[in-house]
Design a protein around this motif. Structure first.
Motif, PDB file in Angstrom:
ATOM      1  N   ALA A 199       0.846  -1.200   0.000  1.00 47.51           N
ATOM      2  CA  ALA A 199       0.000   0.000   0.000  1.00 47.51           C
ATOM      3  C   ALA A 199       0.874   1.240   0.000  1.00 47.51           C
ATOM      4  N   ASP A 200       1.986   1.177   0.694  1.00 48.72           N
ATOM      5  CA  ASP A 200       2.906   2.320   0.746  1.00 48.72           C
ATOM      6  C   ASP A 200       4.277   1.887   0.232  1.00 48.72           C
ATOM      7  N   LEU A 201       5.063   1.257   1.071  1.00 47.46           N
ATOM      8  CA  LEU A 201       6.425   0.906   0.676  1.00 47.46           C
ATOM      9  C   LEU A 201       6.417  -0.299  -0.269  1.00 47.46           C
ATOM     10  N   THR A 202       7.208  -0.182  -1.342  1.00 45.43           N
ATOM     11  CA  THR A 202       7.218  -1.221  -2.372  1.00 45.43           C
ATOM     12  C   THR A 202       8.556  -1.949  -2.362  1.00 45.43           C
ATOM     13  N   VAL A 203       8.614  -2.960  -3.210  1.00 41.67           N
ATOM     14  CA  VAL A 203       9.874  -3.670  -3.434  1.00 41.67           C
ATOM     15  C   VAL A 203      10.993  -2.674  -3.761  1.00 41.67           C
ATOM     16  N   GLY A 204      10.667  -1.676  -4.581  1.00 45.14           N
ATOM     17  CA  GLY A 204      11.667  -0.690  -4.976  1.00 45.14           C
ATOM     18  C   GLY A 204      12.175   0.102  -3.777  1.00 45.14           C
ATOM     19  N   ASP A 205      11.263   0.517  -2.888  1.00 43.96           N
ATOM     20  CA  ASP A 205      11.669   1.255  -1.683  1.00 43.96           C
ATOM     21  C   ASP A 205      12.563   0.399  -0.804  1.00 43.96           C
ATOM     22  N   MET A 206      12.179  -0.849  -0.660  1.00 46.62           N
ATOM     23  CA  MET A 206      12.954  -1.743   0.209  1.00 46.62           C
ATOM     24  C   MET A 206      14.324  -2.017  -0.403  1.00 46.62           C
ATOM     25  N   LEU A 207      14.349  -2.062  -1.736  1.00 45.29           N
ATOM     26  CA  LEU A 207      15.624  -2.225  -2.413  1.00 45.29           C
ATOM     27  C   LEU A 207      16.547  -1.049  -2.084  1.00 45.29           C
ATOM     28  N   GLN A 208      16.013   0.163  -2.184  1.00 45.40           N
ATOM     29  CA  GLN A 208      16.828   1.342  -1.845  1.00 45.40           C
ATOM     30  C   GLN A 208      17.320   1.251  -0.402  1.00 45.40           C
ATOM     31  N   MET A 209      16.459   0.764   0.482  1.00 42.18           N
ATOM     32  CA  MET A 209      16.845   0.681   1.893  1.00 42.18           C
ATOM     33  C   MET A 209      18.017  -0.284   2.083  1.00 42.18           C
ATOM     34  N   VAL A 210      17.937  -1.478   1.499  1.00 41.80           N
ATOM     35  CA  VAL A 210      19.016  -2.449   1.740  1.00 41.80           C
ATOM     36  C   VAL A 210      20.295  -2.066   1.004  1.00 41.80           C
ATOM     37  N   VAL A 211      20.175  -1.322  -0.109  1.00 40.65           N
ATOM     38  CA  VAL A 211      21.397  -0.847  -0.771  1.00 40.65           C
ATOM     39  C   VAL A 211      22.171   0.061   0.191  1.00 40.65           C
ATOM     40  N   GLU A 212      21.445   0.858   0.971  1.00 39.73           N
ATOM     41  CA  GLU A 212      22.089   1.744   1.948  1.00 39.73           C
ATOM     42  C   GLU A 212      22.635   0.994   3.158  1.00 39.73           C
ATOM     43  N   ASP A 213      22.118  -0.210   3.382  1.00 40.47           N
ATOM     44  CA  ASP A 213      22.485  -0.986   4.574  1.00 40.47           C
ATOM     45  C   ASP A 213      23.881  -1.583   4.404  1.00 40.47           C
ATOM     46  N   PRO A 214      24.827  -1.232   5.284  1.00 42.21           N
ATOM     47  CA  PRO A 214      26.200  -1.726   5.068  1.00 42.21           C
ATOM     48  C   PRO A 214      26.331  -3.250   5.181  1.00 42.21           C
ATOM     49  N   ALA A 215      25.437  -3.902   5.917  1.00 34.32           N
ATOM     50  CA  ALA A 215      25.553  -5.360   6.065  1.00 34.32           C
ATOM     51  C   ALA A 215      25.186  -6.087   4.775  1.00 34.32           C
ATOM     52  N   THR A 216      24.357  -5.467   3.958  1.00 37.13           N
ATOM     53  CA  THR A 216      23.862  -6.139   2.746  1.00 37.13           C
ATOM     54  C   THR A 216      24.883  -6.028   1.615  1.00 37.13           C
ATOM     55  N   LYS A 217      25.273  -7.191   1.081  1.00 35.15           N
ATOM     56  CA  LYS A 217      26.227  -7.224  -0.034  1.00 35.15           C
ATOM     57  C   LYS A 217      25.561  -7.659  -1.325  1.00 35.15           C
ATOM     58  N   VAL A 218      24.521  -8.466  -1.199  1.00 31.96           N
ATOM     59  CA  VAL A 218      23.873  -9.091  -2.352  1.00 31.96           C
ATOM     60  C   VAL A 218      22.367  -9.060  -2.081  1.00 31.96           C
ATOM     61  N   ILE A 219      21.568  -8.864  -3.140  1.00 36.44           N
ATOM     62  CA  ILE A 219      20.127  -8.709  -2.927  1.00 36.44           C
ATOM     63  C   ILE A 219      19.346  -9.688  -3.802  1.00 36.44           C
TER      64      ILE A 219
END
Lengths: 701, 701
Positions: A199-219
């Motif tokens: 309804a609000d946050l989408t796959v795309g938003d969450m993608l942007q979030m994990v790209v910023e997350d230093p722990a995430t290397k691969v999505i």
């Protein structure tokens, strides 16, 4: 307009405090599971259960309402019934909570009424800048800080291990499955995000979030259908810039596209192909199976992405070497031969060896284990391969061999830390972990290793790619209120520098004769009417007109056919045009995609598009370099590139036309429905490209 | 001529007694391993070690020589050095031994000298009717009677379990790997045969042997190159008649074929494509990876091969259902929709269910386990699917769910024993064995299950296929001593009823004019010379000749071009032929394959063959039904079948021409090198098909 607030969204992944609205004391209930998981796994943030009927929940102090909380929680989990959800969301938003995860179901997935209720949740949240995951979400997990905002029972089988892979899934059940198989395959996770109804946050938003997350290397992404493009495109662009590989399973490949439109372009450019084109643009690897997803993600966590990937193979079985070569060929992973002097040197060490690549050390390595490091060193140092695959079958697990083999492999590994190094062997789970800890990615089946290794090169090429040329920019183009005639369409396109064959619209026989004489025989003649879109179907096109007499006869014939076929049609005359000979027929088109906007298509004329569907698509706009890449990528491209003694076509002119067309589509705005340039004649090099026919469809207005 | 003696060969698999020539007391040595394995595993036959230096070997009485053996052994294993092998083989053959397995290496694999020595072994054996496996063989195993005629160390990791799958491999190391991974994956084996150098017995011979073996139900072949076709063809035919599925990994797909021949046909018909065509003819499933081999073999041992295979899916995740649908679509496995009344009934039982197929019972099954059997029963009884795939992810292994799920599945399984039933779930090794024992094939990844299920339909179709029509038989055709001219080639082909366009060879201008008038304008004109094979390359073809004057001019022009291009060429005149309009250009060809003899090719003209390599091949000869199947199988076939308003081509005439051409190739004998009918014009239905050009190449003689 959706709020832009990455800092708030980021709290979803690293909340210092979480309120659980509808918390249950029973750890087996949906309202109890997140608390039970977090307490069990050691979440260090503050948990605030909200339950008006209890003073404690699972040993924690419970609060009767959001208002009664001792502090504003970073985020909240909402587990109340659908009827109470709006109140909870409103209270949380007013309190200043950054974001909420809504488990509550019964909204858009139930129909239009639910969709309206769902929008109220979003409005209430956005009023105070709060963001939402869900509703109907299975939740969000961060295994690194043990935040378990989820009720997925998969956790009970095995909690995920902390690591570098983020999972974002539109399907809760499949996302939980992916978490479970990742865990079973020793793949550590940095996030599991199940986006629910979006309804609000989408796959795309969450993608942007994990790209910023230093722990995430691969999505890893799983999608059943992209709902908005801006967030996804921003996320994909950010991921590429951050050198974080994205793997996507976008299902529904086989679904039949939406209703066929009038133009060929539109009917061919199915929705899934557009997604495919977008993913390719950003270097996303689109996987077909869950196994592929896991294989590639696991190798990708090693962080080595060669832009010019080549494979060197060391094997103890010639047969396996051939299987690997076939597999590499099938996915386009180059396996160049070893330098001849290196081959000679290796043959001196082991006369039975096959030294070309694959390098076969034969069973002799069992007697002379140092062959492994010597030969592998030679592969890397002299063959300059960026990736190495070693095939050792069951010897990799046999007690009398494995420790010595491991020792040899470690020697080589430590010397070449920048090399991708995969092993294909059979061993116990524990042994495989040891190899993995030594820096090797282990695959039982060598063909799967090859597929994963090839994907590293796809990422490498995407990360290393020079920025594309800027797309041409055109002033806004004013479209007519109704579908333009062919001549009008060509005039419009001429504003974007798209050339047509020399031609003239004639309203009388005499004018047609004069035009034909001016243009030069042979000419083609076509009926001109805004009401007749596909002229050839009514016999409205005449070719090979060589003489004045035929012009006269043709004019009369066309006007008559126009009247017969469509009595109501406005007949504006007859187009007389130069007949171009010696060009290659191409089709260029534009199609409005409901998600990604205007999409350009290129293909070869006739059979290629109609029967082989050999076309390439790209979001608009783009520059001539991208256009040329598109043109060269189709299967039939040899026809344009001089195959078998043909003249080389004017690729430069064709690329420019395609690029200009993409700019035209943007400049024309959303009322443009489709453009079909069919055919475009790509003339021999230096002689240009010409649109022979042009159909533009617009939304009436 | 090789002996024909299936009874002798069969002793290899079930020997009552075996002599081990070069037996060692040390169980870790090559000469000691077979005896150690057999003693350890409980082989019930008699073992006679032969070793001149010992009186006992591993506790058994040893004999100094073959002559000293107390009886003639059924078979023998030969492990002596290469220099002593001929003596051993001669002694065994003279003694009357049925067959020998030669571990000894150092023969054809070392070069021409070794090949000559190898032939001596064969000659010595055949003199007394003895047959040979090897030399350079890793041996032969029958896990059912514990005969271990092998020195493969893979056995030390885990001895194979007795079962229904036979492995035949040209590669020893890969065959041993296949044995090890089969064993690791709980696949029981009936034979493991590693054919080595194939001096005598080949993969094809061993295939015939295991087809006759009652324990063998499914056959896995690994080949690096077929050396003789007769044995393989006989084996494949026998396997199909015995309804025993054959899976083949034939490596070297990516290898570049042998030197390009003059005709297009020959250069396209690479060796691997011929093998592919032969495998397809016999319903062999050609696998690309070892995993595929194991997956398909494992499912095949269930013995259910539906000729009209359809897939019904029951899932607990909608997302997985879509993944499965995409996978089924990709391999062409139909997933028809459930009947509407059944859908309605299921929706009444569970309003959230997706009842179409895939049938999604959602997580609700956790509360109401009987949904599983109810819904699955409905799939089989009402949807009439021949294959069922159930997706249960980790719930299949969770202690609180698995036993109840298993119970439900067993209920359904027992009601429908003729249905293929696969499960995709995550569980412990032990749990998976239980499901397997209940009659389910378990795959972790659902996409792999889909590939395996689809293969069962391929076998089913091959087993159910009606016998093909007999191929036409022609009297022997006498080929000229040199390559015939186009006109001569067409005359030859006319003997097989292959029609050309009306035409005449003319030696003077006046004759050409007369011929053109008789045939009717427009005509085409071509230079006639046995020395000019590709006429168009020297400008030796003129099209669109409409007038007498052009005939005169054209004749002179062609003769001049012929002289300029090839001053030594014999110019026999000019061919004047009717120009056919409105046909579809096809290419028909023949190419001599070194293994399989004459092979016919069919493709569409121009781009299709040149750029897309869209061709189909078949061994010669064959009837018109096979020819029609070939024609319909190419990607471009819609062009012939009336796509997008085109006329339907005369498929019947085209099929007959292709079939007759295949018979011609056989009747012409081995001196025929290639035929290239390019183009053949397939005219609209009822109007025939005509060879416009014909090139025949022969071995000079």
């Amino acid at each position: 307009m959706r709020p832009h607030d990455p800092a708030r969204i980021a709290k979803l992944l690293n909340p210092q405090s979480v309120a659980v609205i509808g918390a249950s004391d029973d750890p087996s209930r949906i309202g109890g599971r997140p608390i039970s998981y977090m307490l069990g796994q050691g979440y260090q943030g503050r948990i605030f259960p909200v339950n008006p009927n209890r003073t404690t929940v699972q040993g924690l102090t419970a609060y009767p309402s959001v208002a009664a909380l001792p502090e504003t929680p970073d985020i909240a989990i909402v587990i109340v019934p659908a009827s109470a959800a709006l109140d909870s969301v409103t209270a949380l938003a007013e309190r200043g909570c950054a974001a909420a995860i809504l488990f509550t179901a019964g909204f858009a997935e139930t129909g239009p009424e639910g969709a309206r209720e769902q929008q109220k949740l979003v409005d209430a949240a956005h009023k105070h800048g709060m963001r939402l995951i869900g509703p109907n979400s299975l939740g969000l997990i961060n295994p690194c800080n043990h935040f378990y905002g989820t009720f997925a029972t998969g956790c009970e089988l095995a909690f995920p291990k902390a690591g570098g892979v983020a999972i974002i899934s539109q399907s809760g059940a499949y996302g939980a499955h992916l978490m479970a198989v990742s865990t079973a395959n020793d793949i550590g996770l940095s996030a599991v995000i199940l986006t629910g109804n979006e309804a609000d946050l989408t796959v795309g938003d969450m993608l942007q979030m994990v790209v910023e997350d230093p722990a995430t290397k691969v999505i890893m992404l799983y999608s059943e259908g992209i709902k908005e493009s801006a967030g996804l495109l921003a996320g994909l662009d950010a991921a590429r810039r951050a050198r974080k590989p994205v793997l996507m399973m976008k299902v529904g490949r086989s679904a039949i596209g939406s209703a066929a439109a009038q133009s060929h372009t539109a009917s061919i450019a199915g929705d899934d192909r557009v997604t495919d084109a977008v993913l390719k643009e950003f270097g996303v690897v689109r996987v077909q199976t869950t196994e592929q997803m896991l294989d590639i993600a696991r190798l990708a966590t090693r962080g080595i992405y060669p832009a010019h990937n080549t494979l060197g193979v060391i094997t103890v079985s010639g047969g396996a070497g051939v299987i690997i070569s076939d597999a590499a060929d099938a996915v386009g992973l180059p396996m160049p031969e070893m330098p001849l002097d290196a081959q000679e040197r290796l043959l001196k060490l082991l006369p039975f060896a096959a030294p070309r690549n694959p390098v076969d050390v034969t069973a002799q390595f069992l007697n002379e284990m140092s062959l492994i490091s010597t030969f592998t060193d030679a592969l890397i140092a002299e063959g300059k391969y960026t990736s190495i695959l070693g095939f050792f079958t069951y010897t990799g697990g046999v007690a009398s061999v494995a420790p010595r083999l491991r020792e040899q492999l470690k020697i080589t590994r430590s010397k070449h830390p920048d090399c991708i190094f995969a092993l294909s062997l059979m061993a116990s789970r524990e042994q495989i972990r040891e190899y993995e800890n030594d820096g090797f990615a282990v695959f039982e089946d060598p063909s799967r290793a090859v597929v994963a290794i090839e994907a590293m090169g796809q990422f490498g090429r995407a990360f290393a790619k020079a920025p594309a040329l800027p797309a041409p920019k055109l002033a806004p183009i004013s479209l007519p209120t109704h579908n333009p005639s062919e001549a009008q369409a060509k005039q419009l396109l001429a504003q974007a520098g798209i050339a047509s064959a020399p031609e003239e619209v004639c309203t009388t026989i005499e004018a047609a004769v004069t035009a034909a004489q001016k243009i030069g025989f042979p000419v083609v003649m076509k009926i001109v009417s805004p009401d007749i879109l596909h002229k050839s179907e009514i016999g409205g096109v005449l070719l090979d007109i060589h003489h004045e007499a035929d012009v006269r006869e043709g004019f009369a014939l066309l006007m008559q056919r126009g009247k017969t076929a469509a009595p109501q049609a406005r007949l504006e005359g007859v187009l007389v045009a130069k007949q171009l000979k010696g060009g290659v027929e191409c089709i260029l088109g534009i199609h409005q995609d409901p998600v990604f906007g205007p999409v350009a298509m290129f293909g070869l004329g006739g059979i290629f598009v109609e029967i082989l569907q050999d076309v390439v698509l790209h979001r608009c706009p783009f520059g001539p370099d991208v256009a040329e890449e598109m043109i060269r990528s189709i299967k039939g491209s040899p026809l344009l590139l001089g195959a078998r003694g043909r003249p080389v076509a004017d690729i430069k002119a064709l690329s420019e036309m395609l690029s200009q067309l993409s700019a035209f589509a943007v400049a024309a705005g959303p009322r443009l429905q489709s453009i079909d340039l069919n055919p475009v004649l790509a003339m021999p090099q230096g002689q240009g490209a010409y649109a022979v026919d042009a159909v533009i469809e617009v939304t009436q207005g």
